[in-house]
Design an enzyme around this catalytic site. Structure first.
Site, PDB file in Angstrom:
ATOM      1  N   LYS A 260      47.388  39.783  36.630  1.00  0.00           N
ATOM      2  CA  LYS A 260      47.892  39.547  37.989  1.00  0.00           C
ATOM      3  C   LYS A 260      47.167  38.342  38.559  1.00  0.00           C
ATOM      4  CE  LYS A 260      48.073  41.921  42.477  1.00  0.00           C
ATOM      5  NZ  LYS A 260      49.248  41.263  43.059  1.00  0.00           N
TER       6      LYS A 260
ATOM      7  N   SER B  64      50.297  49.838  46.396  1.00  0.00           N
ATOM      8  CA  SER B  64      48.956  49.473  45.909  1.00  0.00           C
ATOM      9  C   SER B  64      47.936  49.662  47.024  1.00  0.00           C
ATOM     10  CB  SER B  64      48.910  47.986  45.542  1.00  0.00           C
ATOM     11  OG  SER B  64      49.962  47.660  44.705  1.00  0.00           O
TER      12      SER B  64
ATOM     13  N   ARG C 212      58.234  44.892  36.152  1.00  0.00           N
ATOM     14  CA  ARG C 212      57.493  43.909  36.954  1.00  0.00           C
ATOM     15  C   ARG C 212      57.764  42.553  36.323  1.00  0.00           C
ATOM     16  NH1 ARG C 212      52.325  41.437  36.753  1.00  0.00           N
ATOM     17  NH2 ARG C 212      51.418  41.050  38.815  1.00  0.00           N
TER      18      ARG C 212
END
Ligand SMILES: Cc1ncc(COP(=O)(O)OP(=O)(O)O)c(N)n1
Ligand code: TZP
Ligand code: MG
Length: 274
Positions: free
Chosen positions: A136, A107, A38
């Site tokens: 995040k 998600s 990520r």
């Protein structure tokens, strides 16, 4: 898809002086059994470079590699799968591009999204953020462990809890029904990444089912000892003789006789009296 329990995601901002590949190797050595790249800030050629290096590493450890957001990079490096957000391309489109055998995770933040993901053919869902997180930027409000309970009661595809999970609160996550957990900062931001992963593995152990052969039949059960097995089958301990891999085990030793995958157990009930 290969089962997994300890999901580690890269987060280079948490280890400015260490290389991402070294950090993920430490995670693998500690027992991470799935890795996600990520990277929200690097230019695409740099993301590709890291993906290639992580592909080599994860093949060495025989662990799946998932790429966040970039399907093209996932395909280019031969990753095992991709992780999508709710606002990314549809599951249908992702499946068309990735093919039937690749892993697609998505998600979810509430049960309707979880149902849609399952119906749409996702291989696993992310369930979170469980707790507040700083990892995040555009994160939604915590869904809390209540959402884990809902998913555990209804959804049959694998799910992984994510968001603000630490060694000090993972028990809450596991006792709500999660058997897979995913972390960024608690793993990659640690001084000793390998040790933190081993500690998570220890926490996860009691929640993993074991595959046992009991009286000739395969059973996937959440038990850790012969004592728990006898109780699971609601047998009367004082009327049972237990044989474990060919050896009779004394009743006093049942509670500290662990069971592991593949153990062959015979539980013989005898009839008291003459
Ligand atoms: C396992 C797992 N679960 C959730 C996420 C979050 O994905 P997404 O909603 O697309 O947000 P970003 O990670 O892209 O910011 C994840 N990456 N992995
Ligand atoms: C990517 C993502 N998606 C939901 S929460 C989150 C961040 C998880 O990071 P941390 O484990 O550091 O809270
Ligand atoms: Mg995303």
């Amino acid at each position: 898809m290969k089962n997994f329990h300890l999901y580690a995601i890269t987060g280079e901002e948490f280890h400015p002086r260490k290389d991402v590949i070294d950090v993920m190797e430490e995670a693998l050595q500690g027992g991470a059994d799935i890795i996600q790249l990520r990277d929200k800030t690097s230019k695409k050629p740099d993301v590709l470079k890291k993906a290639l290096a992580l592909r080599e590493l994860t093949l060495k450890y025989d662990v799946p590699l998932i790429i966040n957001d970039h399907i093209d990079i996932a395909l280019q490096v031969g990753a095992d799968g991709v992780h999508l957000g709710q606002d990314d391309l549809s599951l249908e489109e992702a499946r068309r591009l990735m093919g039937p055998d690749k892993i697609i995770g998505i998600s979810t933040h509430h049960i309707q999204e979880a149902r849609a993901a399952q119906e749409g053919g996702a291989d696993y869902i992310g369930v979170g953020p469980i707790f507040p997180t700083k990892s995040k930027k555009d994160v939604v409000a915590p869904v809390t462990t209540n959402y884990i309970k809902e998913v555990a009661a209804e959804i049959t595809i694998p799910f992984v809890a994510i968001g603000g999970i630490k060694l000090h609160n993972v028990d809450e996550v596991l006792s709500a029904g999660a058997t897979r957990v995913c972390m960024i900062s608690e793993i990659v931001g640690s001084e000793n990444v390998q040790q933190v992963c081993s500690q998570f593995r220890e926490k996860l152990k009691p929640y993993q089912p074991v595959n046992l052969i009991v009286n000739g039949e395969n059973h996937e059960l959440h038990v850790q000892s012969i004592q728990e097995l006898v109780l699971h089958f609601k047998l009367k301990p004082n009327l049972i003789i237990a044989e474990v891999d060919g050896e009779i085990v004394d009743r006093d030793s049942w509670s500290h006789t662990p069971v592991k995958d593949g153990t062959k157990i015979e539980l013989v009930e005898f009839i008291a009296g003459g």
